[in-house]
Design an enzyme around this catalytic site. Structure first.
Site, PDB file in Angstrom:
ATOM      1  N   GLN A   1       0.986   8.129  -0.524  1.00  0.00           N
ATOM      2  CA  GLN A   1       0.080   8.574  -1.567  1.00  0.00           C
ATOM      3  C   GLN A   1       0.019  10.104  -1.609  1.00  0.00           C
ATOM      4  OE1 GLN A   1      -1.150   6.548  -3.706  1.00  0.00           O
ATOM      5  NE2 GLN A   1      -0.709   4.608  -2.681  1.00  0.00           N
TER       6      GLN A   1
ATOM      7  N   ASP B   1      -0.563  -2.411  -6.807  1.00  0.00           N
ATOM      8  CA  ASP B   1      -0.494  -0.938  -6.830  1.00  0.00           C
ATOM      9  C   ASP B   1       0.904  -0.558  -7.322  1.00  0.00           C
ATOM     10  OD1 ASP B   1      -0.874   1.741  -6.504  1.00  0.00           O
ATOM     11  OD2 ASP B   1      -0.826   1.715  -4.316  1.00  0.00           O
TER      12      ASP B   1
ATOM     13  N   GLU C   1       7.634  -5.911  -1.554  1.00  0.00           N
ATOM     14  CA  GLU C   1       8.081  -4.529  -1.709  1.00  0.00           C
ATOM     15  C   GLU C   1       9.603  -4.486  -1.768  1.00  0.00           C
ATOM     16  OE1 GLU C   1       8.565  -0.806  -2.274  1.00  0.00           O
ATOM     17  OE2 GLU C   1       6.493  -1.509  -2.120  1.00  0.00           O
TER      18      GLU C   1
ATOM     19  N   CYS D   1      -2.169   4.489 -11.533  1.00  0.00           N
ATOM     20  CA  CYS D   1      -2.168   5.951 -11.407  1.00  0.00           C
ATOM     21  C   CYS D   1      -1.854   6.640 -12.729  1.00  0.00           C
ATOM     22  CB  CYS D   1      -1.180   6.388 -10.329  1.00  0.00           C
ATOM     23  SG  CYS D   1       0.528   5.986 -10.694  1.00  0.00           S
TER      24      CYS D   1
END
Length: 205
Positions: free
Chosen positions: A42, A148, A103, A175
């Protein structure tokens, strides 16, 4: 019926810090991930802790509401950091959690698996594209889904597959405000409602 709030990060005390791409949770056991210098993390050193706060609140609420064992999906999960927050919260609330993180980035998958194995956590990291993985998991009903995604957001295909599995609660992190708004619209079209929006000041400017 949604409630909204805003949280700035720089004024918060007691946060763990990221040093050399390593971050330790406030909770036990210590979750420490060792990543290559080129791996994603991040942008703000307090961002992960703030996102984890929201995940922990959701997981603990589900346990307190009577779900003693949570099935959790951590999509676009990286090292499984947010999934680990759900594990911690379920345990501290008196329940349990089984977490599957999905992922594609190999360094994150390797680091996440190493850490989960080291501390004996019930966290499985799958190396797969999220859309492809969801196609084979539609018959499973997760209690909590954490998303996310990259700046482009989830998109119609992933949200469509996700809605087929009928999750109880979704914590969606975005984001980019435009793709986040689009994804909320797609979730609404799929029959989901917004309970709470938490703004987090995680980027410079």
């Amino acid at each position: 019926s949604a409630t909204a709030a805003w949280k700035a990060l720089d004024g918060r005390g007691g946060l763990p810090t990221a040093v050399g791409r390593t971050l330790e949770h406030e909770l036990m056991p210590p979750w420490i991930w060792h990543l290559e210098a080129s791996a994603f993390w991040q942008a703000h050193r307090g961002a992960l802790a703030a996102y984890a706060d929201v995940v922990r609140e959701s997981a603990a609420a589900l346990v307190r509401g009577g779900r003693e064992e949570l099935r959790v999906w951590d999509l676009y999960g990286g090292v499984g950091a947010l999934g680990s927050a759900a594990l911690d919260a379920a345990t501290f609330a008196g329940g349990r959690a089984r977490v599957t993180a999905v992922e594609t980035a190999a360094p994150a998958v390797i680091a996440g698996r190493d850490t989960a194995r080291r501390i004996g956590a019930d966290l499985d990291i799958v190396s797969s594209d999220v859309g492809s993985w969801l196609e084979g998991s539609a018959d499973v009903m997760p209690d909590l889904v954490i998303t996310d995604p990259p700046r482009a957001g989830l998109g119609a295909e992933v949200i469509g597959e996700l809605s087929r599995s009928n999750p109880g609660t979704i914590v969606h992190i975005g984001c980019d405000i435009a793709s986040f708004a689009r994804d909320l619209g797609l979730f609404a079209d799929a029959g989901f409602g917004v309970e709470r929006i938490q703004g987090i000041d995680a980027f410079p400017g």
